[in-house]
Scaffold this motif. Sequence first.
Motif, short mmCIF file in Angstrom:
data_model
loop_
_atom_site.label_atom_id
_atom_site.label_comp_id
_atom_site.label_asym_id
_atom_site.label_seq_id
_atom_site.Cartn_x
_atom_site.Cartn_y
_atom_site.Cartn_z
N TYR A 65 -6.73 10.77 -4.69
CA TYR A 65 -6.02 9.44 -4.60
C TYR A 65 -7.04 8.39 -3.84
O TYR A 65 -7.40 8.67 -2.93
N ASP A 66 -7.08 7.31 -4.42
CA ASP A 66 -7.90 6.15 -3.60
C ASP A 66 -6.88 5.26 -3.25
O ASP A 66 -6.36 4.13 -4.19
N GLU A 67 -6.57 5.01 -2.02
CA GLU A 67 -5.46 4.24 -1.47
C GLU A 67 -5.76 2.71 -1.66
O GLU A 67 -4.83 1.75 -1.94
N GLU A 68 -7.17 2.42 -1.50
CA GLU A 68 -7.48 1.22 -1.79
C GLU A 68 -7.33 0.30 -2.96
O GLU A 68 -6.79 -0.52 -3.18
N LEU A 112 -5.54 2.00 -5.28
CA LEU A 112 -4.56 2.45 -6.05
C LEU A 112 -4.94 3.21 -7.43
O LEU A 112 -4.03 3.32 -8.29
N ARG A 128 0.98 -1.31 0.03
CA ARG A 128 -0.14 -0.22 0.11
C ARG A 128 0.98 1.10 0.00
O ARG A 128 2.02 1.00 0.57
N LEU A 129 0.38 2.01 -0.74
CA LEU A 129 1.19 3.43 -0.74
C LEU A 129 0.02 4.70 -0.41
O LEU A 129 -1.06 4.53 -0.62
N CYS A 130 0.62 5.59 0.58
CA CYS A 130 -0.43 6.78 0.88
C CYS A 130 -0.03 7.77 -0.26
O CYS A 130 0.94 7.55 -1.32
N ALA A 131 -0.83 8.78 -0.41
CA ALA A 131 -0.92 9.72 -1.31
C ALA A 131 0.66 10.45 -1.49
O ALA A 131 1.05 10.53 -2.78
N GLY A 185 -5.89 7.13 -9.16
CA GLY A 185 -5.65 8.60 -8.91
C GLY A 185 -5.87 9.71 -9.85
O GLY A 185 -5.79 8.87 -11.02
N GLU A 209 3.70 9.15 -0.86
CA GLU A 209 4.60 8.14 -1.27
C GLU A 209 4.05 8.04 -2.86
O GLU A 209 5.07 7.81 -3.46
N LEU A 210 3.11 8.17 -3.21
CA LEU A 210 2.41 7.95 -4.67
C LEU A 210 3.30 9.01 -5.42
O LEU A 210 3.74 9.02 -6.39
#
Lengths: 126, 354
Positions: free
Chosen positions: A71-74, A76, A39-42, A78, A44-45
């Motif tokens: 951005y939708d973390e689940e 992935l 998983r990446l947070c916004a 954006g 990190e992306l």
Amino acid sequence: MRAVGGEQEPAAFERTVLRNASPYHYLKVYLQLESATTRLCAVELKQLIVSGLSSLFGEVGAALPFDLLKYDEEALTGILRVHSRGLVKLWSSLTLLGSYQNEACAFRVLQVSPFLLALSGNSRDL
Amino acid sequence: NMENLQQTSRNLLVCDQSSLRHRKCRLSQQVQQHHFNHQVSLLLPECGSAPPPLDAALRSFSSSYLLRKLPLHELLDTHFLQDAVYQGSVYGLSYRSRIDEDTCVALLPSGQLVLSLDKDVYERLGVEGKPSRFNQRANSRYVVTVNLTDSSMAPGGRGYQRLLTGLKSRVQLQTDFLLSHHPGGGEALKALLSRYDWTEHRPQVSSRLLTNLPCPTPLTSDLPSCDPHSFLEWLGAVEAEVSCDNESTSFLSTLVCPEPRAVLSRALRVRVSGLLLPQDVYRLIEELRRCWDGRGTASWAALTVQGFADSPVSWGSREHGFLKGGENFYSLLLCSDHSYWLCMGTGAHDGCPP
């Protein structure tokens, strides 16, 4: 073209044509990762994309301004916004970005448009 | 060459500013000519629920019918021509076929049948068409347009026979096909539906209440205070649920609502999706107008209508292609004093909106 307003004509009729005037382009992207649990947070992306720009275009590329609008973390996915003149650079660096923390990854560009409105629905998903 | 890297493909935004009461107002035609809409979205400020007549208009968009694996020669069936094509308006569009790679077909309310074909299929079909406007260098795609209401296309006529033989024996095209009829509905399509696997597609309606929404101001008849692209970006942000609550120095996003701005305590967004007929869209606009008549309140509403990205036409019979996004849409900002602002946007593979 402007008609003078009177009792019968409450307003003017005016047409404006804007050709290639969109200041920005918008991209809907999906990050495909090798492992389903990564998983990446916004932040990190965004850093990942900046690193892709810098490896392809160097320091100048890393300074290319772009926004991560959503951005939708689940999922992935954006939405990115970039000045129209930076679109080709951003898109090409997304295409060539192949790893995140030693894990293989790939950006899929799902939709691109000079209008953010066009990204609120996709007839290909209907 | 760094210059080339900064170029993007063509896009066009045409904005009309006028009033519904103006003699040159062509809004009705502009709406009617945009045949294949897949999403309509209405934004109502300071509103918790749509007034009942408006809500009814939003919930009464016509159904469409999806036929599975329809052989295209069925569109030339005499019963279908008599019950649907010659009577009222029929809207048909190939479903989930992509205009940049597959065969795409549209049947317009004017009776025109438009086939967008790759070179191989075109040559086998044996009916005269034109090279697509958008890849003339490669000449890899052709567009065949015939008017089924023409005398030469009457059953038994020469043109009719040629197309029928082409579709029946030379290329045997079949596709999933979305069909709708105005005003006949499913009844007018009965003969065709009875022979194929079909499902009814009722338009999906969803609404969402937005609170504390920053909004460019004022949105009145002289409107709007910002330029069209900024306004559409703001509207796009509302539609895509993108936050404008940023600083110009934020790391993630610097998107902000255009200045001057106000904050709407609440706003209602209602979205309808499906194969949506222009008649229903225009009925919605009329209903909006009626809701304001008699009430002195100054207000506005924003309506966005998105066209199918893979339709072979956008407005009227203007050829449409995909290239990068296939966008063809319009946004209408309508004010309670009947003034409006219509913005029609297209991507690279499109003619100029009407």
